[in-house]
Design an enzyme around this catalytic site. Structure first.
Site, PDB file in Angstrom:
ATOM      1  N   CYS A 129      71.260  19.666  59.157  1.00  0.00           N
ATOM      2  CA  CYS A 129      70.609  20.645  60.052  1.00  0.00           C
ATOM      3  C   CYS A 129      70.455  21.986  59.344  1.00  0.00           C
ATOM      4  CB  CYS A 129      71.412  20.845  61.335  1.00  0.00           C
ATOM      5  SG  CYS A 129      71.584  19.368  62.350  1.00  0.00           S
TER       6      CYS A 129
ATOM      7  N   CYS B 293      76.416  20.894  61.288  1.00  0.00           N
ATOM      8  CA  CYS B 293      75.676  19.789  60.661  1.00  0.00           C
ATOM      9  C   CYS B 293      75.036  20.222  59.341  1.00  0.00           C
ATOM     10  CB  CYS B 293      74.625  19.298  61.654  1.00  0.00           C
ATOM     11  SG  CYS B 293      73.386  18.191  60.968  1.00  0.00           S
TER      12      CYS B 293
END
Length: 140
Positions: free
Chosen positions: A68, A65
């Site tokens: 993230c 991600c």
């Protein structure tokens, strides 16, 4: 107050103070002031959440991600601002799919703040360090 050691995950009873110069785990003898986020798994998640008298800030994330990865350093920096005031933790939803499903994680990163074993706040999307600090400050 009960605090979970970030190293060995054992529960420690320590006196509640405004600030701490030193606090050591009774089991592993490592510092409880270590603010590096701890990795939570399906096997230790409930034990850590239930046994923490301080709020637990959990980052649900995945290694693939992009947002993230951007938020990860902010999360780690924010953790250094709250030693023994909060416990910062991370759940890799790629490895811990049961936890992601259990908490209805639909997008990552998602931050869930637990207080007294209960979810008290949730925020989805990458947060910058100031926003994260302000959010945590309001809830401790």
């Amino acid at each position: 107050m009960r605090v979970v050691c970030p190293h060995c995950k054992s529960v420690n009873n320590i006196p509640q103070k405004e600030s701490y110069k030193k606090a050591v785990c009774g089991k592993c003898k490592k510092s409880l002031l270590d603010t590096k986020p701890v990795e939570l798994t399906d096997t230790n998640f409930d034990e850590v959440i239930v046994n923490s008298d301080i709020p637990v800030i959990v980052d649900f994330w995945a290694p693939w991600c992009g947002p993230c990865k951007m938020m990860g350093p902010n999360f780690e920096k924010s953790a250094t601002n709250f030693p023994l005031k909060t416990l910062f933790a991370k759940v890799n939803t790629e490895n811990e799919q049961n936890l992601g499903a259990r908490f209805g994680i639909r997008s990552i990163p998602t931050i869930i703040i637990f207080k007294n074993g209960k979810e008290v706040h949730r925020a989805s999307g990458a947060l910058d360090e100031n926003t994260l600090n302000n959010l945590v400050s309001q809830l401790i």
